[in-house]
Each structure stands twice: as C-alpha cells, then as structure tokens.
Design a protein around this motif. Structure first.
Motif, mmCIF file in Angstrom:
data_model
loop_
_atom_site.group_PDB
_atom_site.id
_atom_site.type_symbol
_atom_site.label_atom_id
_atom_site.label_comp_id
_atom_site.label_asym_id
_atom_site.label_seq_id
_atom_site.Cartn_x
_atom_site.Cartn_y
_atom_site.Cartn_z
ATOM 1 N N GLU A 175 6.982 8.411 7.202
ATOM 2 C CA GLU A 175 6.378 8.681 5.906
ATOM 3 C C GLU A 175 7.391 8.844 4.772
ATOM 4 O OE1 GLU A 175 3.440 11.934 3.712
ATOM 5 O OE2 GLU A 175 3.737 11.985 5.869
ATOM 6 N N LEU A 208 0.830 -1.202 0.000
ATOM 7 C CA LEU A 208 0.000 0.000 0.000
ATOM 8 C C LEU A 208 0.866 1.254 0.000
ATOM 9 C CD1 LEU A 208 -2.655 -1.012 2.698
ATOM 10 C CD2 LEU A 208 -2.762 -1.354 0.228
ATOM 11 N N SER A 209 0.321 2.332 -0.532
ATOM 12 C CA SER A 209 1.010 3.615 -0.470
ATOM 13 C C SER A 209 0.885 4.176 0.943
ATOM 14 C CB SER A 209 0.391 4.590 -1.468
ATOM 15 O OG SER A 209 -0.931 4.930 -1.068
ATOM 16 N N TRP A 210 1.712 5.193 1.250
ATOM 17 C CA TRP A 210 1.598 5.816 2.562
ATOM 18 C C TRP A 210 0.217 6.430 2.764
ATOM 19 C CZ3 TRP A 210 3.698 5.427 7.055
ATOM 20 C CH2 TRP A 210 3.402 6.387 8.029
ATOM 21 N N GLU A 211 -0.337 7.031 1.721
ATOM 22 C CA GLU A 211 -1.658 7.634 1.819
ATOM 23 C C GLU A 211 -2.712 6.583 2.157
ATOM 24 O OE1 GLU A 211 1.079 10.207 -0.024
ATOM 25 O OE2 GLU A 211 0.510 8.173 -0.635
ATOM 26 N N GLN A 212 -2.598 5.393 1.569
ATOM 27 C CA GLN A 212 -3.534 4.317 1.865
ATOM 28 C C GLN A 212 -3.379 3.816 3.304
ATOM 29 O OE1 GLN A 212 -2.264 1.908 -1.515
ATOM 30 N NE2 GLN A 212 -4.348 2.008 -2.358
ATOM 31 N N TRP A 217 8.857 5.382 3.576
ATOM 32 C CA TRP A 217 8.004 4.233 3.305
ATOM 33 C C TRP A 217 8.109 3.789 1.853
ATOM 34 C CZ3 TRP A 217 6.178 0.044 4.766
ATOM 35 C CH2 TRP A 217 5.205 -0.629 4.020
ATOM 36 N N THR A 218 8.264 2.485 1.642
ATOM 37 C CA THR A 218 8.244 1.865 0.324
ATOM 38 C C THR A 218 7.361 0.629 0.403
ATOM 39 O OG1 THR A 218 10.504 2.577 -0.128
ATOM 40 C CG2 THR A 218 9.612 0.832 -1.519
ATOM 41 N N PRO A 219 6.379 0.471 -0.490
ATOM 42 C CA PRO A 219 5.550 -0.744 -0.472
ATOM 43 C C PRO A 219 6.408 -1.996 -0.558
ATOM 44 C CG PRO A 219 4.590 0.902 -1.916
ATOM 45 C CD PRO A 219 5.950 1.412 -1.537
#
Length: 207
Positions: free
Chosen positions: A26, A9-13, A29-31
């Motif tokens: 943040e 998931l993306s950070w926004e998700q 972060w890497t999926p």
C-alpha cells in the motif's frame, strides 16, 4: 498477445474492487498508465487466511534468449513449464485497460465498465529468488479481433475466486467471456515504455 496495460487506480479503489486484505504494498503503490514487460507489477492471490492479497512480481519469464510474457490458454495443460503453475500458482493481474497495436502500428486502448482481471501464472526458476508472472491470452473477441488476433484472458468478478482457489479444480471449467469492451486510439508515445503519464489514456483521432 498482451504487451502493455494500465492500472491507473488509487490504492483505495484497488482494495474496493478486488476486496484486498491489508498488505505492505500500500505505501508503495503509484497508479500506472503504461505497464511493460520486465517491470515489477501487482499480482493478486489467496492468503492463508482466505483473503485476497497483493504482491509484487516481475512480468516475464526468461526462456533461453527471450522473455516469455504471455501464455496461450490453449497450451496451459500441454506445456511442462505451466504444469505446476496451473495447479497452485494461478494469479490475477488487476488492470483498468490494455493496449494492442493494429497492423499499421496504431495503438489502441481497450477498457470496460468494470476493472479488468487478467488471468496469469506465477513462475520461478531455481536460479533466482523472485516470482515472475506470465499473462494468459485467448483468441480475440469481437471488440478486439479486427485489431489483433489475441487478447488477455479477462476473468469476470464471479470467475476470479474460482481461478484463485488453490483447493478446488473448478478453474478447469472456466472459459474466456465476451466482456463488452470500449476501444479508442491513443498516442504513439505509448510505444516507449519510458512514457508513463495519465495523458497516455486520452483518446486520439483514429484517422
């Protein structure tokens, strides 16, 4: 057991799904599609302001000559190692799927219609400054049972705040739920923890 999972998931998700507060992870972060023991992973917990925060912890606790990566839900109240953790160091590991291997060594991915919240416990030894985490497992449900006899303890969105609340004992009433899961076979490349690409979650013929 639970030995691999994914969080693509993306950070926004992540922020939307778990109502995360702003946090320094943040920018870093890497999926991930093949998260393995011994690696640094995201764990969720309560902040002093009452929000849900994310932090990096290491998956696995050194125990003698082995790395303890899972804790059986049946032994949480009986093993001294988990005594303090159960009172104040409960955590949630966010995921969007987990993997199990059948007896013939075929790898299968399990997902749900909602992001997955895996119950965990934070541990720290006196010999090192970092926090470590073990993922809690429970008996497999009907979607996993013919592949493996154990699975991650998956919390529902309603259970997550009860599990994380360090000022309440309501977590003692929680039990594993029958969260509907989707299962499909995936590539044997998953066997290598060095492999971590989006195509690892693509379905493969079960035959």
């Amino acid at each position: 057991m639970c030995g691999r999972y994914s969080l693509g998931l993306s950070w926004e998700q992540l922020v939307e799904s778990w109502h995360l507060a702003s946090w320094p992870v943040e920018p870093h972060w890497t999926p991930r599609w093949n998260i393995a023991p011994g690696q640094d992973i995201l764990a969720l917990g309560p902040s002093k302001e009452g929000e849900t925060k994310a932090a990096w912890v290491r998956w696995g606790y050194p125990l003698g000559n082995r790395l303890l990566i899972n804790a059986r839900c049946e032994s949480l109240t009986t093993k001294p190692l988990f005594h303090e953790a159960m009172k104040s160091q409960r955590t949630v590991i966010p995921a969007d799927g987990f993997y199990e291997w059948a007896p013939d060594r075929r790898a299968f991915r399990f997902t749900a219609q909602v992001p997955l919240s895996i119950a965990g416990l934070l541990l720290r030894s006196r010999q090192e400054p970092i926090w470590r985490v073990v993922l809690i497992t429970c008996p497999a449900n009907r979607w996993v049972g013919d592949i493996h006899d154990r699975m991650p303890w998956l919390l529902t969105p309603e259970q997550v705040p009860l599990w994380l609340d360090r000022h309440s004992t309501q977590y003692r009433t929680l039990s594993a739920t029958e969260l509907p899961l989707t299962r499909y076979a995936v590539s044997s490349r998953l066997n290598s923890a060095q492999e971590d690409t989006p195509d690892l979650v693509l379905p493969m013929p079960e035959s």
